[in-house]
Design an enzyme around this catalytic site. Sequence first.
Site, mmCIF file in Angstrom:
data_model
loop_
_atom_site.group_PDB
_atom_site.id
_atom_site.type_symbol
_atom_site.label_atom_id
_atom_site.label_comp_id
_atom_site.label_asym_id
_atom_site.label_seq_id
_atom_site.Cartn_x
_atom_site.Cartn_y
_atom_site.Cartn_z
ATOM 1 N N SER A 213 15.568 42.494 16.091
ATOM 2 C CA SER A 213 15.751 43.923 16.328
ATOM 3 C C SER A 213 14.607 44.462 17.164
ATOM 4 O O SER A 213 13.459 43.984 17.050
ATOM 5 C CB SER A 213 15.768 44.653 14.981
ATOM 6 O OG SER A 213 15.649 46.046 15.174
ATOM 7 N N TYR B 267 11.725 46.240 6.303
ATOM 8 C CA TYR B 267 12.859 45.647 7.030
ATOM 9 C C TYR B 267 12.372 45.078 8.370
ATOM 10 O O TYR B 267 12.667 43.935 8.731
ATOM 11 C CB TYR B 267 13.951 46.704 7.256
ATOM 12 C CG TYR B 267 14.861 46.402 8.424
ATOM 13 C CD1 TYR B 267 15.850 45.426 8.330
ATOM 14 C CD2 TYR B 267 14.707 47.064 9.651
ATOM 15 C CE1 TYR B 267 16.660 45.124 9.418
ATOM 16 C CE2 TYR B 267 15.511 46.770 10.734
ATOM 17 C CZ TYR B 267 16.480 45.801 10.616
ATOM 18 O OH TYR B 267 17.267 45.502 11.693
ATOM 19 N N LYS C 19 12.078 41.002 10.009
ATOM 20 C CA LYS C 19 12.533 40.509 11.319
ATOM 21 C C LYS C 19 11.361 39.872 12.077
ATOM 22 O O LYS C 19 11.501 38.812 12.690
ATOM 23 C CB LYS C 19 13.133 41.656 12.145
ATOM 24 C CG LYS C 19 14.415 42.245 11.567
ATOM 25 C CD LYS C 19 15.557 41.250 11.589
ATOM 26 C CE LYS C 19 16.854 41.805 11.054
ATOM 27 N NZ LYS C 19 17.883 40.770 10.837
HETATM 28 C C1 UD1 Z 1 17.002 52.477 13.213
HETATM 29 C C2 UD1 Z 1 15.878 51.683 12.608
HETATM 30 C C3 UD1 Z 1 15.832 50.338 13.260
HETATM 31 C C4 UD1 Z 1 17.166 49.649 13.148
HETATM 32 C C5 UD1 Z 1 18.235 50.516 13.767
HETATM 33 C C6 UD1 Z 1 19.614 49.918 13.576
HETATM 34 C C7 UD1 Z 1 14.210 53.394 11.905
HETATM 35 C C8 UD1 Z 1 12.816 53.887 12.090
HETATM 36 N N1 UD1 Z 1 14.594 52.384 12.723
HETATM 37 O O1 UD1 Z 1 16.659 52.730 14.573
HETATM 38 O O2 UD1 Z 1 14.833 49.560 12.635
HETATM 39 O O3 UD1 Z 1 17.108 48.385 13.765
HETATM 40 O O4 UD1 Z 1 18.233 51.799 13.145
HETATM 41 O O5 UD1 Z 1 20.517 50.508 14.459
HETATM 42 O O6 UD1 Z 1 14.947 53.834 11.062
HETATM 43 N N2 UD1 Z 1 18.857 60.832 14.314
HETATM 44 C C9 UD1 Z 1 19.082 62.164 14.056
HETATM 45 N N3 UD1 Z 1 19.857 62.487 12.969
HETATM 46 C C10 UD1 Z 1 20.408 61.543 12.156
HETATM 47 C C11 UD1 Z 1 20.186 60.179 12.433
HETATM 48 C C12 UD1 Z 1 19.400 59.852 13.523
HETATM 49 O O7 UD1 Z 1 18.597 63.031 14.768
HETATM 50 O O8 UD1 Z 1 21.091 61.902 11.181
HETATM 51 C C13 UD1 Z 1 18.060 60.457 15.498
HETATM 52 C C14 UD1 Z 1 16.780 59.681 15.177
HETATM 53 O O9 UD1 Z 1 15.711 60.542 14.956
HETATM 54 C C15 UD1 Z 1 16.627 58.831 16.451
HETATM 55 C C16 UD1 Z 1 18.059 58.573 16.899
HETATM 56 O O10 UD1 Z 1 18.849 59.583 16.280
HETATM 57 O O11 UD1 Z 1 15.974 59.564 17.461
HETATM 58 C C17 UD1 Z 1 18.594 57.216 16.487
HETATM 59 O O12 UD1 Z 1 18.401 57.036 15.088
HETATM 60 P P1 UD1 Z 1 19.048 55.796 14.305
HETATM 61 O O13 UD1 Z 1 20.479 55.679 14.643
HETATM 62 O O14 UD1 Z 1 18.676 55.927 12.849
HETATM 63 O O15 UD1 Z 1 18.337 54.519 14.950
HETATM 64 P P2 UD1 Z 1 16.764 54.191 15.132
HETATM 65 O O16 UD1 Z 1 15.910 55.085 14.334
HETATM 66 O O17 UD1 Z 1 16.488 54.088 16.594
#
Ligand code: UD1
Length: 338
Positions: free
Chosen positions: A124, A149, A153
């Site tokens: 990842s 997690y 990895k």
């Molecule tokens: C997350 C994990 C990463 C994992 C990946 C799987 C963290 C810190 N990292 O990545 O280790 O491999 O998922 O796909 O959790 N967001 C919102 N509202 C929400 C959900 C997300 O604003 O309800 C934003 C987050 O702040 C971020 C973006 O959307 O900027 C993507 O978030 P997310 O889908 O959770 O992925 P990652 O955080 O990049």
Amino acid sequence: MHILLTGGAGYIATHTCLQLLAAGHTAVIVDNFVNSKPEAVRRTEELAGKKVELIEADVADRAAMEAVFSAHHFDAVIHFAGLKAVGESVEQPLRYYRNNLDTTLTLCETMAAHGCKRLVFSSSATVYGVPDKVPLREDMFCKGCTNPYGWTKYMIEKILQGVCNADPEWSVVLLRYFNPIGAHESGRIGENPNGIPNNLMPYITAVAAGRLSHLNVYGNDYKTHDGTGVRDYLHVMDLADGHVAACDYAMAHSGCEIINLGTGIGYSVLDIVNAFERVNGIKVPYVIGPRRAGDVDMVYADPEKAKRLLGWSAKRNLDDMCRDSWRWQKNNPNGYEA
Ligand code: UD1
């Protein structure tokens, strides 16, 4: 090729299985269904028009894995099995380290004992931790992960690099996924998270379906074009094609390669919301809230190595991802539950 998929009933694995079958390969799946359903495999078979042997077992169960490898001669293994919820890993670190490391060690020991030494591993982009700069390249120094997690990895990458250093017969491809979203265009298979989703796209589709009232946007004061977090979203079918290419590569080479699978394009949270609304004609109400602990402003891949070594690059665009994510959700409001 005859390929074993550990954790093969999961989201990325079922899409990969479909593309392997379409390319003329055969597949065996081992899964303990801790976070997946046999129905996902049944539908994969239906889409492929081909059968897959499905074995219910834990990859950390040495006797079970011994039986699987005694019954089959695999050309390669794709190791998807693992726990993957970031927040849960912070609450249950021992469970995450035990599960993710034990499964990998048992798998590799069994592979070595049976002379099967070609492995593709689901790593990842989380192993990059908090990056100093983007785009992220495979040879960048990883300063450390932000959660257990991610560390599992990272540790598994180190274990597999050590295995390759010790025995030149091994061929390992460590695939660092960026943010997979979307679903097969049939709308028959897709991501099926338990409970309230943690990741952005499953949350958006739950809001669009009316199961949740609104999206919480985690911060709009990041150093990005609109202040919301930027990520490299890629279509799960492109990711699946990347695995097929990685298996071909592992067959033809030895040693250990780290390869990013991403598009190289960064989209913000609001870019995703806007594209989803436009493509699907559905409103996604959102509220700007505080930042989520551990999040960073910008993460996207340098995808050049995947192109150079695997001949792979992402083909599907953000509109495809939004359309296919919604089709899956709309057609399957309860996921794989009837
Ligand atoms: C997350 C994990 C990463 C994992 C990946 C799987 C963290 C810190 N990292 O990545 O280790 O491999 O998922 O796909 O959790 N967001 C919102 N509202 C929400 C959900 C997300 O604003 O309800 C934003 C987050 O702040 C971020 C973006 O959307 O900027 C993507 O978030 P997310 O889908 O959770 O992925 P990652 O955080 O990049």
